[in-house]
Design an enzyme around this catalytic site. Structure first.
Site, PDB file in Angstrom:
ATOM      1  N   GLY A 103      -0.933 -21.191  19.039  1.00 38.78           N
ATOM      2  CA  GLY A 103       0.359 -20.924  19.668  1.00 38.78           C
ATOM      3  C   GLY A 103       0.513 -21.734  20.938  1.00 38.78           C
ATOM      4  O   GLY A 103       1.158 -21.311  21.896  1.00 38.78           O
TER       5      GLY A 103
ATOM      6  N   SER B 241       4.290 -23.642  22.725  1.00 39.28           N
ATOM      7  CA  SER B 241       5.391 -23.033  23.465  1.00 39.28           C
ATOM      8  C   SER B 241       4.887 -21.848  24.270  1.00 39.28           C
ATOM      9  O   SER B 241       3.740 -21.407  24.108  1.00 39.28           O
ATOM     10  CB  SER B 241       6.503 -22.570  22.511  1.00 39.28           C
ATOM     11  OG  SER B 241       6.015 -21.576  21.625  1.00 39.28           O
ATOM     12  N   GLY B 242       5.756 -21.332  25.161  1.00 43.90           N
ATOM     13  CA  GLY B 242       5.461 -20.109  25.887  1.00 43.90           C
ATOM     14  C   GLY B 242       4.201 -20.160  26.722  1.00 43.90           C
ATOM     15  O   GLY B 242       3.865 -21.182  27.315  1.00 43.90           O
ATOM     16  N   ILE B 243       3.473 -19.041  26.749  1.00 42.54           N
ATOM     17  CA  ILE B 243       2.280 -18.996  27.593  1.00 42.54           C
ATOM     18  C   ILE B 243       1.168 -19.884  27.038  1.00 42.54           C
ATOM     19  O   ILE B 243       0.305 -20.336  27.800  1.00 42.54           O
ATOM     20  CB  ILE B 243       1.778 -17.556  27.808  1.00 42.54           C
ATOM     21  CG1 ILE B 243       1.241 -16.942  26.533  1.00 42.54           C
ATOM     22  CG2 ILE B 243       2.855 -16.681  28.415  1.00 42.54           C
ATOM     23  CD1 ILE B 243       0.549 -15.615  26.766  1.00 42.54           C
ATOM     24  N   GLY B 244       1.185 -20.152  25.734  1.00 43.05           N
ATOM     25  CA  GLY B 244       0.196 -21.065  25.179  1.00 43.05           C
ATOM     26  C   GLY B 244       0.346 -22.457  25.741  1.00 43.05           C
ATOM     27  O   GLY B 244      -0.636 -23.109  26.124  1.00 43.05           O
TER      28      GLY B 244
ATOM     29  N   SER C  31      -1.055  -6.996  23.997  1.00 44.16           N
ATOM     30  CA  SER C  31       0.178  -6.536  24.645  1.00 44.16           C
ATOM     31  C   SER C  31       0.054  -5.058  24.982  1.00 44.16           C
ATOM     32  O   SER C  31      -0.663  -4.302  24.304  1.00 44.16           O
ATOM     33  CB  SER C  31       1.375  -6.750  23.717  1.00 44.16           C
ATOM     34  OG  SER C  31       2.531  -6.108  24.223  1.00 44.16           O
TER      35      SER C  31
ATOM     36  N   TYR D  60       4.703  -4.676  15.319  1.00 40.37           N
ATOM     37  CA  TYR D  60       4.172  -5.400  16.480  1.00 40.37           C
ATOM     38  C   TYR D  60       3.178  -4.534  17.253  1.00 40.37           C
ATOM     39  O   TYR D  60       2.111  -5.016  17.657  1.00 40.37           O
ATOM     40  CB  TYR D  60       5.326  -5.818  17.388  1.00 40.37           C
ATOM     41  CG  TYR D  60       4.890  -6.654  18.570  1.00 40.37           C
ATOM     42  CD1 TYR D  60       4.435  -7.959  18.394  1.00 40.37           C
ATOM     43  CD2 TYR D  60       4.936  -6.135  19.860  1.00 40.37           C
ATOM     44  CE1 TYR D  60       4.021  -8.718  19.483  1.00 40.37           C
ATOM     45  CE2 TYR D  60       4.539  -6.896  20.949  1.00 40.37           C
ATOM     46  CZ  TYR D  60       4.076  -8.186  20.751  1.00 40.37           C
ATOM     47  OH  TYR D  60       3.671  -8.941  21.832  1.00 40.37           O
TER      48      TYR D  60
END
Length: 298
Positions: free
Chosen positions: A25, A28-31, A150, A177
């Site tokens: 991952g 994008s994002g935190i990756g 999470s 999730y």
């Protein structure tokens, strides 16, 4: 680095020169934010993503290497593991960061519900395919395996007879999730137990609510972003801080298997997270789900 209470996830100076980090991952994002930060600290970063353009763009930007894999396809995970083992004699950090909230129920080509496969079954398989090499590497210097979990784990429930949520309410993907994020924590804890004494350290963490594309098509987050004027959540860079810290500090300061809420160890978890018998049974169920089992030991 201190959190907002002044407590620290770990102690000691950082420095990743000469170390190899695999981030799933990572496009994008935190990756992506973590890949940038770790590369800037000297690490060689393998950026794993599903989107070819974004994955290559991030890898080129940080001087890393791009690896493509769609976690909705377990054969892609097997090919990814082969590619990583061929390319790198040593892996110092495996960051299982890929996954997310999927608002519409759907199955993968492997016959599993997409959320549990992308968030748990795929990283479970990847980790185990790499584990013999990681054990060899850990005999020389510590190796870390990190899972992006999470706080949603707190409303998750693992049902070994219904991991694909055939018989539970969907709730716009949140039930799936929550289960998947609880799965990350339970898997990490069981992985820590199975690798105890090997030099492998395993951790999971909650990054905080991060302003990325995560869950962007769900009614709840659409409403929250509207109310918040599109300013809801942390930046990806802020959300990546726990991942970067867990990957890079010499001394985490907490036992292998610990779940962090951002930078604070022992974050709140669902009660099932502390069930050792469930964790062992869940590992076996995951093996069956991905068609893999550990080779016999002498």
């Amino acid at each position: 680095m201190p959190d907002d209470t002044g407590r620290s996830v770990a102690t000691g100076a950082t420095g990743m020169s000469g170390k190899t980090v695999v981030i799933t991952g990572g496009s994008s994002g935190i990756g992506r934010a973590a890949a940038r930060a770790l590369a800037a600290d000297g690490a060689r970063v393998a950026v794993v993503g599903r989107n070819p353009e974004r994955t290559h763009q991030v890898a080129d930007e940080i001087g890393g290497e791009a690896f493509l894999a769609d976690f909705d396809r377990l054969d892609d995970v097997r090919r990814l593991a082969d590619a990583l083992l061929t390319r790198f004699a040593r892996i110092d950090v495996l960051a299982n960061n890929a996954g997310g909230l999927i608002s519409k129920r759907a199955d993968t080509v492997d016959g599993h519900e997409r959320t549990i496969q992308s968030n748990h079954f795929a990283p479970f398989l990847l980790t185990n395919l790499l584990l013999p090499r990681l054990r060899q590497n850990a005999a020389e210097a510590p190796v870390r395996i990190i899972a992006t979990a999470s706080s949603a784990n707190s409303f998750g429930r693992l049902r070994l007879d219904d991991l694909d949520l055939r018989h539970r309410r969907w709730l716009a993907g949140w039930s799936a999730y929550g289960q998947a994020k609880l799965a990350n924590i339970v898997f990490t804890d069981e992985l820590a137990r199975r690798t105890a004494g090997s030099g492998i350290e395993a951790y999971s963490f909650h990054p905080g609510f991060v302003a990325t594309s995560f869950g962007a098509d769900t009614a709840l987050l659409k409403f929250a972003n509207t109310v918040g004027g599109g300013r809801l959540g942390l930046s990806p860079e802020a959300g990546a801080v726990p991942l970067v810290q867990l990957a890079s500090v010499p001394n985490v300061g907490s036992p292998s298997g610990t779940y962090f809420s951002q930078l604070k160890p022992n974050g709140h978890t669902a009660r099932q997270a502390g069930d050792a018998a469930l964790a062992s049974a869940f590992w076996a169920a995951s093996e069956r789900a991905v068609g893999w089992s550990a080779p016999p030991t002498a």
